[in-house]
Design an enzyme around this catalytic site. Structure first.
Site, PDB file in Angstrom:
ATOM      1  CB  CYS A  20       8.285  19.921  31.918  1.00 28.75           C
ATOM      2  SG  CYS A  20       6.701  20.764  32.030  1.00 28.75           S
ATOM      3  CG  ASN A  62      17.351  27.783  31.162  1.00 27.41           C
ATOM      4  OD1 ASN A  62      16.455  27.162  31.727  1.00 27.41           O
ATOM      5  ND2 ASN A  62      17.115  28.844  30.448  1.00 27.41           N
ATOM      6  N   GLY A 110      15.380  32.198  27.818  1.00 20.89           N
ATOM      7  CA  GLY A 110      13.954  32.004  27.564  1.00 20.89           C
ATOM      8  C   GLY A 110      13.157  33.289  27.601  1.00 20.89           C
ATOM      9  N   PRO A 155      13.332  26.330  24.710  1.00 16.90           N
ATOM     10  CG  PRO A 155      13.167  24.125  25.471  1.00 16.90           C
ATOM     11  CD  PRO A 155      14.123  25.285  25.383  1.00 16.90           C
ATOM     12  CE  LYS A 180      15.156  24.246  29.212  1.00 23.46           C
ATOM     13  NZ  LYS A 180      13.892  24.179  29.952  1.00 23.46           N
TER      14      LYS A 180
HETATM   15  C1  LIG Z   1       5.773  29.951  28.866  1.00 21.85           C
HETATM   16  C2  LIG Z   1       6.887  28.964  29.098  1.00 21.85           C
HETATM   17  C3  LIG Z   1       6.871  27.744  28.439  1.00 21.85           C
HETATM   18  C4  LIG Z   1       7.910  26.829  28.654  1.00 21.85           C
HETATM   19  N1  LIG Z   1       7.907  25.663  27.927  1.00 21.85           N
HETATM   20  C5  LIG Z   1       8.975  24.822  28.012  1.00 21.85           C
HETATM   21  C6  LIG Z   1       9.080  23.692  27.146  1.00 21.85           C
HETATM   22  O1  LIG Z   1       8.234  23.458  26.269  1.00 21.85           O
HETATM   23  N2  LIG Z   1      10.161  22.876  27.299  1.00 21.85           N
HETATM   24  C7  LIG Z   1      11.145  23.128  28.240  1.00 21.85           C
HETATM   25  O2  LIG Z   1      12.103  22.366  28.339  1.00 21.85           O
HETATM   26  N3  LIG Z   1      11.077  24.197  29.046  1.00 21.85           N
HETATM   27  C8  LIG Z   1      10.032  25.054  28.936  1.00 21.85           C
HETATM   28  N4  LIG Z   1      10.007  26.184  29.700  1.00 21.85           N
HETATM   29  C9  LIG Z   1      11.162  26.523  30.570  1.00 21.85           C
HETATM   30  C10 LIG Z   1      12.169  27.383  29.783  1.00 21.85           C
HETATM   31  O3  LIG Z   1      12.712  26.677  28.694  1.00 21.85           O
HETATM   32  C11 LIG Z   1      13.311  27.856  30.695  1.00 21.85           C
HETATM   33  O4  LIG Z   1      13.941  26.728  31.247  1.00 21.85           O
HETATM   34  C12 LIG Z   1      12.820  28.748  31.839  1.00 21.85           C
HETATM   35  O5  LIG Z   1      11.910  29.727  31.367  1.00 21.85           O
HETATM   36  C13 LIG Z   1      14.001  29.450  32.541  1.00 21.85           C
HETATM   37  O6  LIG Z   1      14.730  30.228  31.614  1.00 21.85           O
HETATM   38  P1  LIG Z   1      14.528  31.842  31.533  1.00 21.85           P
HETATM   39  O7  LIG Z   1      14.660  32.373  32.929  1.00 21.85           O
HETATM   40  O8  LIG Z   1      15.573  32.324  30.599  1.00 21.85           O
HETATM   41  O9  LIG Z   1      13.117  32.066  31.020  1.00 21.85           O
HETATM   42  C14 LIG Z   1       8.963  27.119  29.542  1.00 21.85           C
HETATM   43  C15 LIG Z   1       8.965  28.342  30.206  1.00 21.85           C
HETATM   44  C16 LIG Z   1       7.954  29.266  29.994  1.00 21.85           C
HETATM   45  C17 LIG Z   1       8.008  30.591  30.711  1.00 21.85           C
END
Ligand SMILES: Cc1cc2nc3c(=O)[nH]c(=O)nc-3n(C[C@H](O)[C@H](O)[C@H](O)COP(=O)(O)O)c2cc1C
Length: 319
Positions: free
Chosen positions: A102, A206, A230, A16, A142
């Site tokens: 978050c 993740n 993500g 997400p 999460k």
């Molecule tokens: C722009 C952005 C928005 C995000 N919004 C959410 C969110 O709405 N809910 C959530 O649980 N994590 C959110 N995250 C965290 C991601 O879900 C994820 O945990 C994080 O980016 C690490 O994974 P990655 O390295 O594959 O990006 C967000 C991350 C980014 C970069």
């Protein structure tokens, strides 16, 4: 009704991301490279039932092509989570996810997000309220490894007691935000704790996963049941394709225009500037990309983006 049980493992899903995994981008991803499961961006459960329904309900739109799809909510109120879960069930979602990771101040101020890692009993009550509201739909969580150090030894058993279908571990602490590399050894430990507790909850990892191949390596190293990816999706809706094709810059430009049109059509209440981070990611890696990006950054609507892209086409490399 627990669709997680019917999926072949390992399960590779889209994370997400607020203002990223919106209904427009999700449709594009489902078309060009569908993950095993899609997630909405997070939606405020309080906001839905305290005046913000009309705007927030738009974030929960989805098409059949996106199934299975999970709705993510945040709140510190079990009652609001119960109502949100029940709404998600009525809307036809396949699962409900609770944000407990978050780190944003605005979310934490309300006692939600990563703050729930400090309040195990409240976290359990929120999971149970979601399970009740969701009826037979699976509820997942999460979260992160802890606040300023790994607290998995206490946090995870507490969460497992409430029997969520899945816990995704973002392998960083709250204080680390996204500034240090994800530490996947903690995902391995999470799997061990889950096994010790004889729990049936799935564990996903993740953090910093670059591709499906990278995700599969992480599964081998940690024994987790799945991986959530993500940021690697930025500019690459083909990321989850079974056989990722080689994408020409010209094709990226076409998808950029398609994505922008969908954004304008489905999300007129959102600022057009939300699209700009996608332009940075789609338009890169060829001569002239920088100049084209600069023009796209000044665009104000989808028709301007379409014209700019059309004029740029002859100068975009064919391979
Ligand atoms: C722009 C952005 C928005 C995000 N919004 C959410 C969110 O709405 N809910 C959530 O649980 N994590 C959110 N995250 C965290 C991601 O879900 C994820 O945990 C994080 O980016 C690490 O994974 P990655 O390295 O594959 O990006 C967000 C991350 C980014 C970069």
């Amino acid at each position: 009704m627990n669709f997680w049980r019917n999926l072949e493992r390992p399960i590779i899903v889209l994370a997400p991301m607020a203002d990223v995994t919106d209904p427009a981008f999700r449709r594009i991803i489902a078309k060009y490279g569908k993950p095993d499961v899609l997630w909405t961006e997070f939606v405020s459960a309080d906001g839905l039932f305290m005046g913000g329904y009309d705007a927030l309900i738009k974030d929960l739109e989805f098409t059949q092509s996106e199934r299975p799809i999970v709705a993510q909510f945040f709140t510190s109120s079990p009652q609001m989570m119960g109502k949100a879960a029940s709404l998600a069930r009525e809307l036809g979602f396949d699962g409900i996810d609770i944000n407990m990771g978050c780190p944003d101040k605005s979310i934490m101020k309300r006692g939600a997000g990563a703050n729930l890692m400090k309040h195990h009993q409240l976290a359990q009550e929120i999971i149970r309220a979601a399970q009740e509201g969701a009826a037979r739909l699976p509820v997942s969580v999460k979260t992160r490894i802890g606040w300023d150090k790994s607290e998995l030894e206490t946090l995870l058993p507490a969460l497992l007691q409430a029997e969520p279908a899945l816990i995704t571990i973002h392998a960083r602490t709250r204080n680390e935000m996204s500034s240090v590399p994800a530490q996947w050894e903690h995902v391995k430990r999470a799997v061990e704790i889950r096994n010790q507790e004889r729990s049936e909850t799935l564990i996903f990892g993740n953090g910093d996963v670059a591709s499906v191949a990278d995700a599969l390596r992480k599964v081998n190293e940690t024994g987790c049941d799945g991986v959530m990816i993500g940021r690697a999706i930025f500019g690459n809706p083909w990321l989850f394709a079974k056989h990722p094709p080689t994408i020409l810059p010209k094709e990226k430009l076409e998808v950029l225009v398609e994505h922008t049109k969908l954004f304008e059509e489905l999300l007129p209440h959102k600022r057009f500037a939300v699209m700009k981070k996608h332009y940075q990611a789609y338009v890169t890696g060829w001569e002239g990309a920088k100049e084209l990006r600069r023009k796209l950054m000044d665009a104000k609507n989808a028709s301007e983006v379409a014209s700019i892209s059309m004029l740029a086409r002859p100068f975009v490399p064919m391979e």
